[in-house]
Design an enzyme around this catalytic site. Structure first.
Site, PDB file in Angstrom:
ATOM      1  N   ASP A  78       0.826  -1.209   0.000  1.00  0.00           N
ATOM      2  CA  ASP A  78       0.000   0.000   0.000  1.00  0.00           C
ATOM      3  C   ASP A  78       0.857   1.255   0.000  1.00  0.00           C
ATOM      4  OD1 ASP A  78      -2.092   1.754   0.055  1.00  0.00           O
ATOM      5  OD2 ASP A  78      -2.427   1.595   2.209  1.00  0.00           O
ATOM      6  N   ASP A 276      -1.503   4.627  -6.235  1.00  0.00           N
ATOM      7  CA  ASP A 276      -1.800   3.891  -5.010  1.00  0.00           C
ATOM      8  C   ASP A 276      -1.823   2.390  -5.273  1.00  0.00           C
ATOM      9  OD1 ASP A 276      -2.633   2.923  -2.601  1.00  0.00           O
ATOM     10  OD2 ASP A 276      -4.515   4.019  -2.522  1.00  0.00           O
TER      11      ASP A 276
END
Length: 425
Positions: A78, A276
């Protein structure tokens, strides 16, 4: 405990922005070969094999060994959040299904006056009830969350040449987890790779182990690599754009992107964009999403594809005359997308999104759009580039030079390099 600011991350996982499929195959091979040479010579980078895919799994993760003795844990990648955390037997109040036994926390609690605790709570008003520990609560855009305390423990890592590192790093001992609406797989925790001081990369950099650079190459066939350090690529071959200094929580280009469809402008400019790896799919704000779906439907008019309203894999799917096996069968009906970012007042970097980087083939044999409406899930005007649009590209986040870069690469080939196998225990 008061809540932290929400960190954008969508545990969905699917990125695939293939930059430069106009390159000839032999040119792509030469680029990969050059990367392989650098891979073999690198001495100060940490590399992890990546496992998973955008669809059907919907996530990418790495195996990291933590504790004494070191035990393996699968952590979801992440780049959209900072904190690394494990589901933790502290004891656990509410834990999700996990592939490994719960982490047994070290006794090295981080107090609330520690600089990392202060950095974690820089933008909130949280006050710890127990000064000897640093409480945290992190929430994600899909509704998932983790609550716990910060501890320090030993991470067992390797440089590419095999030299073992055993730094003590801060991580979250999560004793209360709520799953997100898009999180349907067992997980041990999350590997926070954001720009903040508490991220694993920032901690390794502050201790002098690696340059403050992170990169990943996610294969459309599944798997890939994640690396920390800056000696695995030739910077001159990378398309660079400056990072935003104002939007400093995430990996966001300084200048808003201009959306192109089929090489022509859509008229949508200054799009706030974030890269992301915590999101499987790409999300556009409502205006950009509506524009893309309108243009796609217009292009498909008269083509042998019609909307498959009974396929709920993703919000928008199309079916052919017979079940489809791969994107190659239909990509000729779809035009490429791109985001153009200004790098200076007269130069731009183009992030190309070919059909392979925004489409999937569902289990029903239909082709589905892997770009979703982010406004509908609370992302407001944010445009989030997810795994599906980053596949088959080397994506580099250079915090030293405050730049984001990319170039096309054979990520499947890189993942199979013998040098990477030293990271498999």
């Amino acid at each position: 405990m008061e809540k932290m600011n929400v960190r954008f991350m969508i545990v969905l996982m699917v990125m695939s922005l293939v930059l430069g499929f106009s390159s000839a195959v032999d040119f792509r091979w030469r680029k990969t070969a050059g990367f392989s040479d650098r891979f073999a010579r690198a001495v100060s980078s940490v590399v992890f094999p990546v496992h998973g895919n955008v669809y059907p799994l919907g996530y990418y993760n790495v195996t990291i060994h933590i504790g004494q003795p070191p035990r393996p844990y699968y952590l979801d990648l992440d780049t959209g959040s900072d904190l690394t955390w494990l589901q933790c037997d502290a004891p656990c109040v509410r834990c999700l299904e996990a592939p490994h036994p719960l982490y047994q926390p070290s006794s090295d609690l981080i107090p609330c006056n520690d600089p990392l605790c202060k950095a974690l709570h820089l933008n909130d008003n949280q006050r710890s009830e127990a000064p000897e520990q640093c409480d945290y609560e992190v929430e994600y855009a899909d509704g998932g969350s983790s609550l716990g305390v910060l501890v320090r423990d030993v991470f067992s890592l390797n440089y590419t040449k095999g030299l073992r590192l055993t730094p003590r790093l801060a991580l979250g001992c999560g004793y209360d987890q709520i799953p997100g609406v898009s999180s349907h797989h067992p997980l041990d925790g999350v590997l926070g790779l954001g720009r903040g001081k508490v991220s694993i990369l920032s901690q390794l950099h502050s201790q002098g182990y690696v340059k403050n650079v992170i990169g990943h190459c996610l294969s459309s066939l599944g798997g890939g690599i994640l690396f920390f350090g800056n000696d695995l690529y030739d910077s001159s071959r990378v398309s660079w754009t400056p990072m935003s200094r104002e939007y400093s929580k995430h990996y966001s280009p300084a200048m808003g992107g201009e959306l192109l469809f089929g090489g022509r402008t859509t008229g949508l400019k200054n799009l706030l964009t974030v890269f992301d790896s915590g999101s499987s799919y790409t999300y556009f704000n409502s205006k950009a999403y509506q524009a893309v779906t309108y243009l796609l439907k217009r292009e498909l008019s008269g083509k042998p594809l019609k909307e498959a309203r009974d396929d709920h894999t993703l919000p928008l799917c199309w079916q052919g005359r017979r079940p489809l096996m791969n994107i190659e069968e239909v990509k000729k009906y779809f035009k490429p997308l791109a985001l153009s970012f200004k790098t200076s007042w007269r130069s731009k970097s183009l992030f190309e999104i070919p059909p392979e980087a925004y489409l999937i083939i569902s289990m029903k044999g239909n082709v589905c759009l892997g770009i979703l409406n982010g406004t509908e899930i609370g992302l407001q005007n944010l445009n989030l580039i997810g795994d599906i649009s980053m596949q088959d590209q080397m994506i580099i986040y250079d915090n030293e030079k405050q730049s984001i870069g990319w170039f096309p690469a054979d990520c499947d080939e890189l993942a199979s390099l013998k040098a990477a196998q030293v990271f498999e225990y």
